[in-house]
Write a protein that holds these residues in place. Structure first.
Motif, PDB file in Angstrom:
ATOM      1  N   ASP A 160     -15.814 -29.399  -2.357  1.00 55.31           N
ATOM      2  CA  ASP A 160     -14.565 -29.679  -1.643  1.00 55.31           C
ATOM      3  C   ASP A 160     -13.915 -28.397  -1.142  1.00 55.31           C
ATOM      4  N   LYS A 168     -18.189 -31.023  -7.458  1.00 55.35           N
ATOM      5  CA  LYS A 168     -17.351 -31.542  -6.373  1.00 55.35           C
ATOM      6  C   LYS A 168     -16.198 -30.585  -6.077  1.00 55.35           C
ATOM      7  N   GLU A 173     -19.978 -37.196  -5.073  1.00 61.46           N
ATOM      8  CA  GLU A 173     -19.918 -36.126  -4.077  1.00 61.46           C
ATOM      9  C   GLU A 173     -21.252 -35.921  -3.361  1.00 61.46           C
TER      10      GLU A 173
END
Length: 430
Positions: free
Chosen positions: A328, A324, A142
């Protein structure tokens, strides 16, 4: 007067842009579902003071913790001087607090200089840790080009601002020694005094250096302020409300879905009348299904990687990274907000947090151990997002992994997670 007008225009423009960007982020956060986090205000204030203001969870990693406290405290305290710079810029004065504060002013400036040096050195160490030593927790799939660059940009900006502050003081000090113009003796300069010999002895050149650094310092601070909403470093502001509204219950305590609980109560007690509820979806598929606190968590994440570094799933090579999950969520929320601005509230882009950003493999790799929640320096809760998305997969799509489906079947048929019937449950005693 021209300088004052230019300064006021820049100040008002920076304030307007910052307010506009903050309002957009607030709008995005409020796209989430409601959740009550107004209980027990006394405990919430104590949590905020201990975790956000006191940096209590940062020092669990002593080196990073001490360096972060120096940068945090130094940058905040040094920027008290920004008040003087703002007044000087608006009214055309110079070191307006020197006369009313007297000897205290010298003490303050001296303290600011020492802190500026500590901030500068700490930022250099942080750059070395990220780019030369390359600590493992700063890497990961990420951590693409932008997250890595973002961290470096902030550190470089802080180094430049502190350098400009000390150089400005060094030039000011030499002009005071020369008794030039309005540069009256004001302040103590324990650090910039050592820089002064490196500067030109000509008064005119010194004035240019002092004014250039003054403008660079204040414009740099205003630019830094407007960079924050686009950066992970927005946690500088959001850490305080995020810790105030953080979960007070034990970390391992999960919240039941009220709609499901009410259905069970109605099954057990025919006289129970469940309250009316507006349930459009069980669990969460997209960011608008999450709570506003989950979305605030996403904007508060500073991508430090402490959560991922202690995640047993990630340590054993599985796909899950709690960092992550938060990145996200923030990226998807930003995308949804941009769609609202461009296309209106009725627009759909046929994308969602689940599958388009976070895979099912990531969700089911989680062991729900709460290590990530415990490790976060600002009380972010990635596990809550994971569990809500799991609820959607199970309750809306009926797509739980086969191992879980076996357990569900056993619980339905045998009243326990195991395949044995209730009549055989005590056979182990034989």
């Amino acid at each position: 007067m021209i300088g004052q007008v230019i300064f006021i225009i820049i100040l008002l423009g920076a304030a307007y842009l910052f307010g506009k960007n903050v309002a957009k982020i607030r709008r995005n956060i409020l796209l989430g579902r409601p959740v009550n986090r107004s209980d027990n205000p006394g405990e919430r204030w104590r949590t905020m003071a201990r975790v956000a203001l006191g940096q209590s969870k940062m020092v669990r990693r002593p080196i990073a913790g001490v360096l972060h406290i120096l940068v945090y405290a130094g940058f905040v305290i040094i920027n008290i001087e920004v008040l003087e710079i703002l007044i000087d810029g608006i009214f055309g004065s110079h070191r307006i607090f020197a006369a009313p504060l007297g000897s205290l002013y010298g003490l303050l400036i001296g303290g600011f200089e020492v802190l500026a040096l500590l901030v500068l050195l700490s930022c250099v160490v942080f750059l070395i840790r990220r780019n030369i030593i390359r600590l493992k927790r700063f890497s990961g799939r990420e951590m693409t080009a932008w997250p890595k660059s973002d961290a470096n940009y902030i550190l470089i900006i802080e180094i430049l601002l502190m350098t400009a502050f000390l150089t400005m003081n060094a030039a000011d000090y030499k002009l005071q020694v020369l008794h030039f113009g309005h540069y009256i003796k004001a302040g103590n300069f324990p650090v910039s005094t050592f820089l002064a010999p490196l500067l030109s002895a000509k008064a005119g050149t010194l004035v240019i250096i002092e004014r250039s650094c003054w403008w660079f310092h204040i414009i740099g601070i205003l630019a830094f302020l407007n960079y924050l909403p686009y950066s992970k470093h927005f946690h500088i502001l959001l850490a305080f409300p995020n810790t105030y509204y953080s979960k007070l219950e034990p970390k391992g305590q999960f919240s039941n879905m009220s709609s499901v609980t009410n259905e069970v109560k109605a099954m057990l007690d025919p006289a129970f009348v469940p309250p009316a509820a507006d349930i459009s979806r069980f669990g969460a598929k997209d960011v608008t299904d999450l709570t506003w606190k989950n979305l605030m968590d996403a904007y508060t994440c500073t991508e430090c990687g402490r959560c991922t570094s202690v995640c047993p799933a990630n340590i054993t090579g599985k796909l899950l990274s709690p960092r992550k999950i938060m990145m996200d969520t923030r990226d998807r929320l930003t995308e949804v907000g941009n769609n609202l601005d461009k296309n209106g509230k009725d627009h759909t882009d046929d994308k969602s947090l689940l599958d388009n950003y976070i895979t099912r493999e990531e969700l089911w790799a989680c062991t729900t151990c709460n290590a990530c929640v415990q490790a976060c320096p600002v009380n972010i809760d990635p596990l809550n997002i994971i569990m809500q998305m799991r609820q959607y997969v199970v309750m809306e799509e009926s797509q739980a992994p086969s191992s879980l489906n076996n357990m569900f079947g056993n619980m339905e048929n045998n009243g326990a997670p195991w395949k044995y019937s209730q009549a055989d449950r005590f056979n182990w005693n034989k």
